[in-house]
Design an enzyme around this catalytic site. Structure first.
Site, PDB file in Angstrom:
ATOM      1  CG  HIS A 163       2.088 -25.063  19.369  1.00 54.65           C
ATOM      2  ND1 HIS A 163       1.039 -24.410  18.537  1.00 54.65           N
ATOM      3  CD2 HIS A 163       2.125 -24.424  20.510  1.00 54.65           C
ATOM      4  CE1 HIS A 163       0.625 -23.356  19.463  1.00 54.65           C
ATOM      5  NE2 HIS A 163       1.163 -23.296  20.659  1.00 54.65           N
ATOM      6  CB  CYS A 250      -4.536 -25.102  16.264  1.00 52.77           C
ATOM      7  SG  CYS A 250      -3.971 -24.836  14.813  1.00 52.77           S
TER       8      CYS A 250
END
Ligand code: CIR
Length: 255
Positions: A163, A250
Site C-alpha cells: 500500500h 492498518c
C-alpha cells in the site's frame, strides 16, 4: 489533526492464514493478542477512545481495519478491498462506522477497488495510491465523495509495496516519513522528509495521534530521526502483524 476515537478489531485465530509476502514465519496468536492489547493501550494513552470490535474468524486479515474504510471528519467511505478474501470484511465495519457517521456513509462500488492503506491524509488533502489493491476507478470514486465534502486529492502511482502507506506516513508539521521508493516523487517535493533506510523500511508506517507519533519497536535509526525532528514518540511491538504484512496504521481507524 485532533483525533477523539479509534476503532480496532481483535485478531482472529485464523490470523495464521493472513495474506503475506513476508518471509518471517507464522504469527503467534497469543502473542498477537497481547501486542494488540498493548496497541490499544497506547492509543488510549494518546487520548483517544477505542472501540474494540469482536474477532471475526471468517476473515484472517480482519484485524487490519484500516483497509475496509476511510474515515474523515465529515464522512466515511466503506471500501471494496482489492483482495478477494477481504471483501466480506466491509459488512461488519460498515455497521460499526454507521454508529458514528449516520447518513454520511458512502461506498466504493465494483469494479472499483480501494483499500484504506493506500490513503494518506494530509490535513484537507488526500494522497491516493494506485496499487494491486486500489485501482484508478476506486481512486476516482473516493475523490468524488471527498470533493463533495470539500477535500482535495492526488493520485500516486508506484510499484513494489503493498500500500502507499507501507512506504510513507504523514506525521504532522509538514513532515513525512518516506522510503527511497517514493522519496523522489515530485508530488512530495514540498514536504520535510525523514528518510527511512532500507533496513528499517517497515518503520515508514507510523501513526501520528494527537501529541505522539506511534512507531514500531525495533527501528532505532528511524526513532532517533523522528525525535530529532522534534516529535514525541511511543513505541509498540507489532512483530506478529508484520509477519502478514500488517503495519501500525492498518490496525486502527482513527477519527
Ligand atoms: C493484507 O495483505 O491485506 C494483509 N495481510 C495486510 C494488510 C495491511 N494493511 C495495511 O497496511 N493498511
Amino acid at each position: 489533526m485532533k483525533f477523539k476515537n479509534a476503532i480496532v478489531k481483535k485478531p482472529a485465530k485464523t490470523i495464521l492464514k493472513g495474506i503475506t509476502t513476508a518471509d518471517l514465519g507464522k504469527p503467534d496468536y497469543q502473542k498477537a493478542l497481547k501486542q494488540h492489547q498493548e496497541y490499544v493501550n497506547t492509543l488510549k494513552e494518546c487520548g483517544v477512545k477505542v472501540e474494540v470490535l469482536k474477532a471475526d474468524e471468517k476473515y484472517p486479515d480482519s484485524t487490519f481495519v484500516e483497509d475496509p474504510a476511510v474515515l474523515t471528519k465529515e464522512c466515511a467511505i466503506i471500501t471494496n478491498p482489492g483482495a478477494d478474501s477481504r471483501k466480506g470484511e466491509t459488512k461488519d465495519i460498515k455497521k460499526a462506522v454507521k454508529r458514528y457517521y449516520k447518513n454520511s456513509v458512502y461506498e466504493i462500488d465494483p469494479p472499483a477497488t480501494l483499500e484504506g492503506g493506500d490513503i494518506m491524509q494530509v490535513d484537507d488533502h488526500f494522497y491516493i495510491g494506485i496499487s494491486d489493491r486500489t485501482n484508478k476507478k476506486g481512486a476516482k470514486q473516493l475523490l468524488t465523495y471527498l470533493n463533495f465534502h470539500g477535500y482535495t486529492g492526488d493520485i500516486v502511482e508506484f510499484k513494489g509495496i503493498l500500500h502507499l502507506k507501507t512506504g510513507m506516513s504523514y506525521i504532522g508539521n509538514n513532515t513525512i516519513l518516506i522510503t527511497d521508493l517514493l522519496a523522489d516523487k515530485d508530488i512530495f517535493a514540498d514536504f520535510n522528509k525523514i528518510k527511512v533506510n532500507k533496513e528499517e523500511a517497515y518503520a515508514a508506517n507510523c501513526i501520528r495521534i494527537n501529541d505522539f507519533v506511534i512507531i514500531p519497536a525495533g527501528f532505532p535509526e528511524t526513532k532517533k530521526a523522528i525525535e530529532k525532528a522534534g516529535f514525541k514518540t511511543k513505541t509498540v511491538d507489532v512483530s506478529e502483524f508484520r509477519k502478514i504484512d500488517g503495519g501500525l496504521s492498518c490496525l486502527s481507524l482513527r477519527f
